[in-house]
Design an enzyme around this catalytic site. Structure first.
Site, short mmCIF file in Angstrom:
data_model
loop_
_atom_site.label_atom_id
_atom_site.label_comp_id
_atom_site.label_asym_id
_atom_site.label_seq_id
_atom_site.Cartn_x
_atom_site.Cartn_y
_atom_site.Cartn_z
N ASP A 1 -19.82 -35.26 15.01
CA ASP A 1 -21.14 -34.78 14.82
C ASP A 1 -21.72 -34.64 16.02
O ASP A 1 -21.60 -35.13 17.01
CB ASP A 1 -21.80 -36.12 14.10
CG ASP A 1 -23.45 -35.60 13.56
OD1 ASP A 1 -23.68 -34.94 12.83
OD2 ASP A 1 -24.26 -36.27 14.16
N GLU B 1 -18.95 -30.29 15.57
CA GLU B 1 -20.20 -29.50 15.31
C GLU B 1 -20.81 -29.20 16.69
O GLU B 1 -21.65 -30.08 17.25
CB GLU B 1 -20.91 -30.37 14.43
CG GLU B 1 -22.24 -29.65 13.86
CD GLU B 1 -23.43 -30.53 13.63
OE1 GLU B 1 -24.36 -30.17 13.00
OE2 GLU B 1 -23.64 -31.61 14.32
#
Ligand code: GLC
Ligand code: CA
Length: 560
Positions: A223, A284
């Site tokens: 993330d 990401e």
């Protein structure tokens, strides 16, 4: 495109080393709270996922990525983690996670989990200790605490804004009751940023990686992988007014894409290398170009990075050809696969997004008052064509749960059910991401369309979704579900993931025409039908018009 460019592309693709699974895999993103609800409380859970693994086998995916299911107060749907090594009771238990991993592996499905290293929850024990400790203490040193500006520290340390809107700093009250220091949160105020220059933080995440690797996961989606390191001195910066706040449209942002993040991923690469079986890291990282994105997948760093420049490309053939060419140059140049993606839990679903007629920056979402509302039929037609194009491309592809049903963004959610912090932090100015997170429909007649057996659903499902339920589409040969199944089966049989791309000239500006191995792929993003070459149709995203390919349609052919 010139012949030289074409040759260069093909050569680059051929030089990709290795045959690790992640180079060609189709990976299906499960958003646990919205996939399937095993205990009927209205929130999807791990047992719900395990019960539906055979549906993923039938779909034909190679792997699953699970969005966070760790212990969390759920202020950002689990991206606010209070304990990285435990399962939130909302989703089940560690035993349920072990069972899910085992059951997936028994079906030859790999499983990757979500790692959230930029920030924790404010309920994480470290942050609680930091609040109780004094300014300058080692406990505060795990996060980004700073004194405020102004005569009494009443102003935030700099002008940074949260991705979700509003200031990126919150002031704490010290143990003696006086107003105190400020802490940085690039996201919600319940998501304090770690200080990644702190060796204790670095060591803790090695431990977290090993914890899940020991349990058998095949990798991690990382993330905010472009955000962990901030420019020294935390200089002021304001994002562009209508920009994409994750950084995908901007250079030189002091908290995105700093050089120091790469050392962290080199370290993690070494941790994964301690384990057998090709474990993978997927970044990401929202960056303005594919060349920048490729820096995350240099040989000693991560293995995949979502191709967000591709996701952000409109349904427009010249731009599609360009981003595909650029990607198949930039990623193979560092020995990595291109990692294609069209939808996830943060963007407007592509069955709606590709028909928007007004700017819609990533993360803003759409609601009843948004300009440029999509026409549903146009969106679905384009989405099916876009996926048909994507799944023909060499490399890996990610799918987001529900796109195989052609689900649109849910635009009409009542204000009082919205939960995305973006909605609250912008006083409703941005709708945020709830519209792509509505629980899946499985069967038309059951409560909550088979999401569970009680009818409870954390976001309401639109009535039209009865007709899009998986069991309905099972019986319709021209359904989106069967399109995805055919694409995945043919992609596998033809080895397209490991193939090489060659552009086909002569189809005009509005068409993307290419060959991958024995398969010819033609996608018509224009408004007029185009003649197809002679050949056998392997898969088509929609009905053909005799020998012509209608607008917003794509086809895979075997030509002579
Ligand atoms: C990532 C996640 C998103 C989350 C944010 C903060 O962008 O995909 O859902 O809100 O990070 O963790
Ligand atoms: Ca549940």
């Amino acid at each position: 495109m010139s012949t030289t460019d074409t040759t260069a592309l093909a050569d680059a693709a051929q030089t990709r080393p290795g045959s690790e699974w992640w180079r060609t895999a189709v990976i299906y993103q499960i958003y646990p709270r919205s996939f399937a609800d095993g205990n009927g409380d209205g929130i999807g859970d791990l047992p719900g996922i395990t019960a539906h693994l055979d549906d993923l086998v039938a779909l034909g995916v190679d792997a699953v990525w699970l969005s966070p299911f760790f212990r969390s107060p759920q202020h950002d749907a689990g991206y606010d983690v209070a304990d990285y090594c435990d399962v939130d009771p909302l989703f089940g238990t560690l035993a349920d996670a072990d069972e899910l991993i085992a059951q997936a592996h028994a079906r030859d499905i790999r499983l990757i989990v979500d790692l959230v290293p930029n920030h924790s929850s404010n309920e994480h024990v470290w942050f609680q200790q930091a609040l109780a400790a004094a300014p300058g203490s080692p406990e505060r040193g795990r996060y980004m605490f700073r004194d405020g500006k102004g005569t009494a520290g009443e102003l935030p340390p700099n002008n940074w804004e949260s991705v979700f809107g509003g200031p990126a700093w919150t002031r704490v009250t010290e143990a003696d009751g006086t107003p105190g220091q400020w802490y940085l949160h690039l996201f919600d105020s319940t998501q304090p940023d770690f200080d990644w220059s702190n060796p204790e933080v670095q060591e803790e995440f090695r431990r977290v990686l090993r914890f899940w690797l020991d349990r058998g996961v095949d990798g991690f989606r990382v993330d905010v992988a472009h955000g962990l390191v901030k420019t020294d001195g935390l200089p002021d910066h304001l994002p562009s007014v209508d920009g994409d706040s994750m950084g995908g449209d901007a250079d030189d942002v002091p908290y995105w894409g700093q050089e120091g993040v790469h050392e962290i991923y080199r370290d993690w690469n070494r941790v994964l290398a301690e384990y057998d079986g090709d474990r993978a890291l997927c970044a990401e990282a929202w960056l303005p170009t594919v060349d920048k994105t490729a820096l995350w997948v240099r040989p000693d760093e991560m293995h995949q990075a979502f191709n967000f420049p591709y996701l952000m490309t409109q349904w427009h053939a010249p731009e599609l050809r360009e981003v595909i060419s650029e990607s198949l140059r930039a990623f193979p140049a560092v020995g990595a696969p291109a990692t294609w993606v069209l939808s996830n839990h943060d963007v407007v679903r592509h069955a709606s997004r590709l028909a928007l007629t007004a700017e819609n920056p990533q993360g803003h979402g759409i609601g009843p008052d948004s300009p440029g509302q999509p026409i549903p039929e146009v969106g679905l037609r384009r989405a099916r064509a876009a996926t048909t194009l994507m799944l023909a491309l060499p490399g890996s592809s990610y799918l987001y749960q529900g796109e195989e049903l052609g689900l649109p963004e849910v635009i009409e959610l009542p204000d009082d059910v919205r939960q995305d912090p973006t909605w609250f932090r912008t006083d409703g100015e941005r709708y945020g991401r709830d519209g792509c997170r509505v629980p899946l429909p499985w069967t038309p007649e059951a409560p909550a369309y088979g999401f569970n057996t009680t009818g409870a659903s954390w976001l309401p499902q639109p009535a039209e979704w009865a007709g899009l339920a998986r069991s309905v589409q099972e019986d319709q040969p021209d359904s989106t579900l069967w399109l995805y199944r055919s694409l995945l089966a043919t992609r596998r049989a033809e080895g397209l993931g490991a193939g090489t791309l060659e552009w086909l000239p002569g189809y005009g500006d509005d068409v993307v025409a290419l060959r991958n191995g024995d398969v010819t792929v033609i996608a018509n993003a224009g408004t007029a039908a185009v003649p197809l070459p002679k050949g056998t149709v392997l898969v088509a995203s929609g009905p053909l018009a005799g020998d012509d390919l209608p607008a917003d349609t794509a086809v895979w052919l075997r030509t002579a």
